[in-house]
Design an enzyme around this catalytic site. Structure first.
Site: not given
Ligand code: E4P
Length: 217
Positions: A83
């Site tokens: 990522k």
């Molecule tokens: C996605 O890969 C992220 O880890 C995640 O969906 C972030 O979500 P949040 O905005 O609730 O922290």
């Protein structure tokens, strides 16, 4: 539609995985911090548990170090998706790692133009953050819709991974629009089962079962 679970909590992943609800997992530095575990150790445990892609996020901000981190992360298991953030350096890392044959999830996407760049850099997944757009009174769903249209217009194969999902309505809307994947916290996935009419109907059936002494076993 594929379901990814957005957590680094092993027990929660295992519970949903046993039900066939887990097509992959996404983690991020905040979720790793919350788990209180070492990133390599917990990511390996998740990869052992789940067959699908497991996203593990780099910590660097320059392309060269992101690439080095990505190459270390993919040694954890075959199902790692590296990522990287949607920055110019993140896109450079995406291109190199994709060219190496690795899965790359480009995260922190907040616009369709950003998603277009990620697709051109060879991303396997693009992660538009719906909830965080809604938090600042923008329309997260509109971004998902725009990305779907653009990717379909040009045949990009990058999968739309609707992220930052906060409610069951986000799941429903993502499915309607045709996002390829949603990643949601376990609580959101579990709450999709709830409906007051299901509870009401079951209560009525249970009352009749008791009254008529209906037995199967
Ligand atoms: C996605 O890969 C992220 O880890 C995640 O969906 C972030 O979500 P949040 O905005 O609730 O922290």
């Amino acid at each position: 539609m594929k379901f990814f679970v957005d957590t680094a909590e092993i027990d929660a992943i295992a519970e949903l995985n046993d039900l066939g609800m887990v097509d992959g997992v996404t983690t991020n530095p905040s979720l790793i911090k919350k788990s209180g575990r070492d990133i390599i150790e917990v990511t390996k445990e998740i990869c052992d548990l789940v067959d699908g892609p497991v996203s593990a996020e780099v910590t660097a901000t320059d392309a060269e170090t992101m690439i080095a981190e990505g190459r270390k992360l993919v040694e954890i298991a075959e199902n790692i998706a590296v990522k990287v953030p949607l920055t110019w350096d993140g896109l450079k890392a995406c291109k190199t790692l994709s060219d190496d044959g690795q899965m790359v999830n480009v995260t922190l996407c907040f616009s369709a133009n950003q998603a277009l760049l990620a697709a051109k850099a060879g991303a396997t997944f693009i992660s538009p953050f719906i909830g965080r757009l809604d938090d600042i009174n923008l329309d997260g769903m509109e971004v998902i819709e725009d990305i779907r249209t653009i990717y379909d217009n040009y045949g990009f194969e990058t999968q739309i991974l609707a992220a930052s999902i906060r409610s069951v309505n986000h799941v429903l809307e993502s499915a309607r629009i045709g996002a390829d994947v949603i990643t949601a916290p376990p609580a959101v996935i579990k709450s999709m089962v709830n409906h007051p009419l299901t509870d009401k109907g079951l209560d009525a059936f249970l009352a009749d079962i008791k009254a008529a002494e209906i037995k199967i076993l």
